[in-house]
Write a protein that holds these residues in place. Sequence first.
Motif, mmCIF file in Angstrom:
data_model
loop_
_atom_site.group_PDB
_atom_site.id
_atom_site.type_symbol
_atom_site.label_atom_id
_atom_site.label_comp_id
_atom_site.label_asym_id
_atom_site.label_seq_id
_atom_site.Cartn_x
_atom_site.Cartn_y
_atom_site.Cartn_z
ATOM 1 N N ALA A 87 3.772 -11.419 -5.995
ATOM 2 C CA ALA A 87 4.896 -10.958 -5.171
ATOM 3 C C ALA A 87 4.604 -9.589 -4.571
ATOM 4 C CB ALA A 87 6.178 -10.918 -6.005
ATOM 5 N N THR A 88 3.977 -8.710 -5.348
ATOM 6 C CA THR A 88 3.621 -7.380 -4.835
ATOM 7 C C THR A 88 2.574 -7.475 -3.737
ATOM 8 O OG1 THR A 88 4.098 -6.412 -7.010
ATOM 9 C CG2 THR A 88 2.783 -5.096 -5.489
ATOM 10 N N LEU A 89 1.583 -8.336 -3.926
ATOM 11 C CA LEU A 89 0.575 -8.531 -2.875
ATOM 12 C C LEU A 89 1.214 -9.087 -1.611
ATOM 13 C CD1 LEU A 89 -2.472 -9.953 -4.868
ATOM 14 C CD2 LEU A 89 -2.277 -7.721 -3.774
ATOM 15 N N TYR A 90 2.164 -9.995 -1.775
ATOM 16 C CA TYR A 90 2.861 -10.547 -0.602
ATOM 17 C C TYR A 90 3.623 -9.448 0.134
ATOM 18 C CZ TYR A 90 6.574 -12.778 2.039
ATOM 19 O OH TYR A 90 7.460 -13.123 3.036
ATOM 20 N N VAL A 91 4.342 -8.613 -0.612
ATOM 21 C CA VAL A 91 5.094 -7.522 0.016
ATOM 22 C C VAL A 91 4.139 -6.576 0.735
ATOM 23 C CG1 VAL A 91 6.521 -5.498 -0.455
ATOM 24 C CG2 VAL A 91 7.068 -7.671 -1.533
ATOM 25 N N GLY A 92 2.993 -6.274 0.099
ATOM 26 C CA GLY A 92 2.027 -5.373 0.723
ATOM 27 C C GLY A 92 1.465 -5.927 2.014
ATOM 28 N N THR A 93 1.035 -7.189 2.007
ATOM 29 C CA THR A 93 0.488 -7.776 3.226
ATOM 30 C C THR A 93 1.561 -7.932 4.299
ATOM 31 O OG1 THR A 93 0.825 -9.980 2.242
ATOM 32 C CG2 THR A 93 -1.362 -8.989 2.040
ATOM 33 N N ASP A 94 2.800 -8.219 3.887
ATOM 34 C CA ASP A 94 3.883 -8.356 4.857
ATOM 35 C C ASP A 94 4.166 -7.018 5.534
ATOM 36 O OD1 ASP A 94 5.949 -10.092 6.031
ATOM 37 O OD2 ASP A 94 7.345 -8.748 5.024
ATOM 38 N N ASN A 95 4.133 -5.935 4.769
ATOM 39 C CA ASN A 95 4.343 -4.614 5.366
ATOM 40 C C ASN A 95 3.192 -4.219 6.266
ATOM 41 O OD1 ASN A 95 6.841 -2.933 4.239
ATOM 42 N ND2 ASN A 95 6.155 -4.282 2.613
ATOM 43 N N LEU A 96 1.971 -4.531 5.855
ATOM 44 C CA LEU A 96 0.821 -4.228 6.715
ATOM 45 C C LEU A 96 0.874 -5.032 8.003
ATOM 46 C CD1 LEU A 96 -2.096 -3.990 4.132
ATOM 47 C CD2 LEU A 96 -1.094 -2.137 5.459
ATOM 48 N N SER A 135 7.741 -0.593 -4.942
ATOM 49 C CA SER A 135 7.983 -0.231 -3.539
ATOM 50 C C SER A 135 8.603 1.158 -3.434
ATOM 51 C CB SER A 135 8.907 -1.264 -2.886
ATOM 52 O OG SER A 135 8.326 -2.551 -2.928
ATOM 53 N N GLY A 136 9.562 1.448 -4.319
ATOM 54 C CA GLY A 136 10.178 2.775 -4.302
ATOM 55 C C GLY A 136 9.206 3.871 -4.679
ATOM 56 N N ALA A 137 8.306 3.577 -5.635
ATOM 57 C CA ALA A 137 7.328 4.584 -6.056
ATOM 58 C C ALA A 137 6.321 4.891 -4.950
ATOM 59 C CB ALA A 137 6.607 4.111 -7.318
ATOM 60 N N LEU A 138 6.010 3.890 -4.106
ATOM 61 C CA LEU A 138 5.026 4.096 -3.042
ATOM 62 C C LEU A 138 5.625 4.657 -1.767
ATOM 63 C CD1 LEU A 138 2.897 0.833 -3.394
ATOM 64 C CD2 LEU A 138 2.197 3.151 -3.985
ATOM 65 N N GLN A 139 6.962 4.644 -1.649
ATOM 66 C CA GLN A 139 7.589 5.047 -0.400
ATOM 67 C C GLN A 139 7.270 6.487 -0.027
ATOM 68 O OE1 GLN A 139 9.475 3.170 1.963
ATOM 69 N NE2 GLN A 139 8.886 5.055 3.005
ATOM 70 N N GLY A 140 7.256 7.382 -1.004
ATOM 71 C CA GLY A 140 6.957 8.786 -0.706
ATOM 72 C C GLY A 140 5.571 8.967 -0.131
ATOM 73 N N SER A 141 4.571 8.330 -0.728
ATOM 74 C CA SER A 141 3.196 8.448 -0.226
ATOM 75 C C SER A 141 3.056 7.825 1.157
ATOM 76 C CB SER A 141 2.232 7.774 -1.210
ATOM 77 O OG SER A 141 2.306 8.392 -2.482
ATOM 78 N N VAL A 142 3.719 6.681 1.365
ATOM 79 C CA VAL A 142 3.635 6.023 2.674
ATOM 80 C C VAL A 142 4.305 6.877 3.748
ATOM 81 C CG1 VAL A 142 4.408 4.004 3.976
ATOM 82 C CG2 VAL A 142 3.457 3.711 1.693
ATOM 83 N N GLU A 181 7.057 7.078 11.426
ATOM 84 C CA GLU A 181 7.863 6.877 10.227
ATOM 85 C C GLU A 181 7.821 5.402 9.871
ATOM 86 O OE1 GLU A 181 12.467 7.475 8.624
ATOM 87 O OE2 GLU A 181 11.876 8.085 10.655
ATOM 88 N N PHE A 182 7.683 5.106 8.590
ATOM 89 C CA PHE A 182 7.611 3.712 8.159
ATOM 90 C C PHE A 182 8.314 3.567 6.828
ATOM 91 C CE2 PHE A 182 5.657 0.000 6.171
ATOM 92 C CZ PHE A 182 5.770 -0.927 7.199
ATOM 93 N N ARG A 183 9.206 2.584 6.766
ATOM 94 C CA ARG A 183 9.925 2.270 5.539
ATOM 95 C C ARG A 183 9.367 0.972 4.962
ATOM 96 N NH1 ARG A 183 12.593 5.983 3.049
ATOM 97 N NH2 ARG A 183 13.770 4.313 2.033
ATOM 98 N N ILE A 184 9.022 1.011 3.683
ATOM 99 C CA ILE A 184 8.495 -0.179 3.024
ATOM 100 C C ILE A 184 9.611 -1.204 2.875
ATOM 101 C CG2 ILE A 184 7.472 -1.091 0.915
ATOM 102 C CD1 ILE A 184 6.088 1.537 0.500
ATOM 103 N N ALA A 185 9.356 -2.404 3.338
ATOM 104 C CA ALA A 185 10.311 -3.507 3.171
ATOM 105 C C ALA A 185 10.028 -4.209 1.855
ATOM 106 C CB ALA A 185 10.198 -4.482 4.336
ATOM 107 N N GLY A 186 11.043 -4.365 1.034
ATOM 108 C CA GLY A 186 10.871 -5.030 -0.253
ATOM 109 C C GLY A 186 10.890 -6.543 -0.112
ATOM 110 N N LEU A 187 11.193 -7.205 -1.210
ATOM 111 C CA LEU A 187 11.236 -8.662 -1.196
ATOM 112 C C LEU A 187 12.354 -9.193 -0.300
ATOM 113 C CD1 LEU A 187 10.603 -9.572 -4.945
ATOM 114 C CD2 LEU A 187 9.176 -10.212 -3.008
ATOM 115 N N GLY A 188 13.481 -8.488 -0.278
ATOM 116 C CA GLY A 188 14.627 -8.998 0.459
ATOM 117 C C GLY A 188 15.288 -10.150 -0.279
ATOM 118 N N LEU A 189 16.350 -10.663 0.297
ATOM 119 C CA LEU A 189 17.091 -11.745 -0.347
ATOM 120 C C LEU A 189 16.260 -13.023 -0.432
ATOM 121 C CD1 LEU A 189 19.697 -12.831 -1.560
ATOM 122 C CD2 LEU A 189 20.489 -13.337 0.758
ATOM 123 N N ASP A 190 15.581 -13.374 0.665
ATOM 124 C CA ASP A 190 14.784 -14.600 0.662
ATOM 125 C C ASP A 190 13.642 -14.517 -0.347
ATOM 126 O OD1 ASP A 190 16.428 -15.550 2.624
ATOM 127 O OD2 ASP A 190 15.078 -15.057 4.272
#
Length: 318
Positions: free
Chosen positions: A55-64, A261-268, A278-287
């Motif tokens: 799930a974390t890898l999916y969130v990372g690739t989706d944000n990229l 995602s919250g821990a990485l937001q500051g570095s991003v 400016e970029f906000r990390i998108a989490g998993l979301g409802l879906d």
Amino acid sequence: MSRVRRPSARPSELLLIWLAHHLRSARESLRRLFGMPLPTTMTVAVLGISLALPATLYVGTDNLRAMTGRWDQTAAISLFLRHEVDSSTARALAERLRARPELARVELIEPEQALAEFKELGGFEGALEALDDNPLPAVLALYPTPRHATSEQLRALEQQMVTLPEADFARMDTLWIERLQAILALAETATLLLGALLGLGVLLIVGNTIRLEILNRRGEIEIMELVGATAAFIRRPFLYAGAWYGLLGGLCATLLVTFSSGALQGSVSRLAALYGGEFRIAGLGLDGTLVVLLAGITLGLVGSWIAVGRHLRGAEAD
């Protein structure tokens, strides 16, 4: 003496009895899990980590990929005009190109503007001041529409622009984006493979946990078999136990992904600020959350079904 007939239950009553038994089995299974806090916590933690990794890898690739989508809008074909093309001709060409449907925007960079930018960025102010004439040509920055931003369409557009009589040569600034997209496609494939492997691991973990619970309740199961309990009746509480394990593991996974995602937001944010954005990390979301929870429940049910099925087949063989 006539035999007294017992009235048969109506379908609605049978449905209520069936639902009541399912509710009782689900409640009893959950009570047993909370009655063993340490083993349950360890099992749920392992399941949560196993589900959180893909799930974390999916969130990372989706944000990229979202970042790449933004960069695609800034990607352009740089069309360098001939030195003999004057400013009025360059402006007229820019106006003609703006009418093309595949171009969202056309910007004219005149030689004087290009020279000023080169002085600011290149660090060769002294050498450039020594030149008698401006050696830089006029450049047209061509920004395609999203519908015409594929690699094939951009290459075709580049070939068309080079054939213009005012054009000298063209350069497409999307090669690095294509490489990044290829890396993202590789990352998505790796995410699917990792998800499949970890899903198999979840099946094994749940199956082994349910198998141990079956061994602990072997006497109870034998008594149920002696009084004529059906296989579905015996299997039901263990299926609910597997579903509870999967649901709790999915909740643990979503919490881990949200925390990461919250821990990485500051570095991003600091990295994006260095590039003036400016970029906000998108989490998993409802879906995404629903997918993780459903995956956990499904894997828990399948793992428990396999474990109980093996026990029932072994009991029938004995």
